[in-house]
Design a protein around this motif. Structure first.
Motif, short mmCIF file in Angstrom:
data_model
loop_
_atom_site.label_atom_id
_atom_site.label_comp_id
_atom_site.label_asym_id
_atom_site.label_seq_id
_atom_site.Cartn_x
_atom_site.Cartn_y
_atom_site.Cartn_z
N PRO A 5 0.78 -1.24 0.00
CA PRO A 5 0.00 0.00 0.00
C PRO A 5 0.81 1.29 0.00
O PRO A 5 0.24 2.36 -0.05
N SER A 6 2.13 1.19 0.08
CA SER A 6 2.94 2.41 0.08
C SER A 6 4.28 2.13 -0.54
O SER A 6 4.62 0.97 -0.83
N PRO A 11 5.65 -0.97 5.29
CA PRO A 11 5.13 0.07 6.18
C PRO A 11 4.88 -0.46 7.58
O PRO A 11 4.56 -1.63 7.77
N VAL A 14 -0.74 0.02 8.62
CA VAL A 14 -1.69 0.31 7.54
C VAL A 14 -3.10 0.18 8.10
O VAL A 14 -3.43 -0.80 8.78
N ASP A 38 0.65 4.88 8.09
CA ASP A 38 1.52 5.02 6.92
C ASP A 38 0.75 4.95 5.61
O ASP A 38 1.18 5.51 4.60
N ALA A 39 -0.35 4.23 5.60
CA ALA A 39 -1.16 4.09 4.39
C ALA A 39 -2.55 3.60 4.78
O ALA A 39 -2.75 3.08 5.87
N ILE A 81 -2.05 -7.73 2.86
CA ILE A 81 -1.44 -6.39 2.97
C ILE A 81 -0.11 -6.46 3.69
O ILE A 81 -0.01 -6.95 4.82
N ALA A 83 2.47 -5.21 5.84
CA ALA A 83 2.69 -4.23 6.91
C ALA A 83 2.96 -4.99 8.19
O ALA A 83 2.57 -6.16 8.34
#
Length: 264
Positions: A5-6, A11, A14, A38-39, A81, A83
């Motif tokens: 996502p970033s 990250p 999230v 962060d996102a 995701i 993170a």
């Protein structure tokens, strides 16, 4: 499916927002949580309104996944995701600055023994802040160390997550605007009541005549007396009665009329 996502290699945290037709809520939700993470990933299950377009304009990454149940949706996001920490926020919830600062302080401590954190919620229902009937502090296990958390597949709604490690409780609450009107409330409850019926069916419970009287009375007593629904005055009485109807009476109606609940 992996979701990055970033631009960071991995990250730290999230936020994930599950959505379907949340155009009226999504911008306010994203903007309230954005300063503290962060996102943001909007995990959408097929919105036909402007949810996804608004989310993208607000800087969120939008991922589509067909809906099967809430536990599966959250687990899919948790699996995908990339993170260290995943923060689940509902579209009708809002972060405050005090909660955001508590989150930053928590991350700064970086305790490797902690795998999850419970966030309290302030619930606003039909214009009332509900303090009784089990609706405050209404702790939700929403902050998860991704590598050490897993949702219980059998609990499809009002999800349960297992974490491998210690859990902590935040002090500052999320603000939850969950039912704007009684019509909104009544439109949602039959689904939840049927899920509760499914849980009873899995436990091998079959309805008996006394259930239709005793279970609503027990649920009302639990909500109004044990969980202090009375502190919300006349609204608390009305709310406790409706909860007794939907969670004490209606599940047994479904058990009696829907034999498919007993099928594996």
């Amino acid at each position: 499916m992996a979701v990055k996502p970033s631009s960071e290699a991995k990250p730290r945290i999230v936020a994930v927002i599950l959505t379907r037709n949340e155009a009226n809520n999504i911008a306010a939700c994203i903007n309230s949580v954005k300063p503290w993470v962060d996102a943001i990933v909007v995990w959408d299950s097929g919105s036909v309104d402007d949810t996804r377009a608004i989310a993208k304009r607000c800087g969120a990454l939008v991922v589509y996944r067909p809906f099967d149940n809430y536990a599966a949706q959250r687990q899919a996001a948790l699996d995908a995701i990339e993170a260290e920490w995943i923060l689940f926020v509902d579209a009708d919830e809002r972060f405050t600055a005090m909660l955001g600062q508590e989150l930053l302080d928590f991350l700064e401590k970086d305790d490797p023994n902690i795998a999850g954190a419970w966030l309290p919620r302030r619930n606003f229902i039909v214009g009332h802040e509900v303090r009784g009937a089990g609706y405050y502090p209404d702790y939700q296990l929403r902050l998860l160390r991704r590598s050490r958390a897993e949702y219980v597949a059998e609990r499809e709604v009002h999800e349960i997550v297992d974490v491998d490690g210690e859990e902590v409780y935040f002090e500052q609450p999320l603000t939850h605007y969950n039912y704007a009107s009684w019509a909104h409330f009544h439109s949602k409850q039959p689904t939840y009541a049927k899920y509760e019926a499914g849980i009873l069916a899995q436990r091998g419970i079959h309805p008996k005549p006394h259930n239709f009287i005793l279970q609503p009375l027990r649920e009302f007593r639990r909500r109004y007396i044990s969980l202090r629904g009375y502190i919300d005055g006349l609204f608390g009485l009305q709310f406790s009665l409706w909860l007794a109807w939907y969670y004490g009476f209606m599940p047994y109606i479904y058990l009696m009329t829907d034999k498919s609940l007993y099928e594996d």
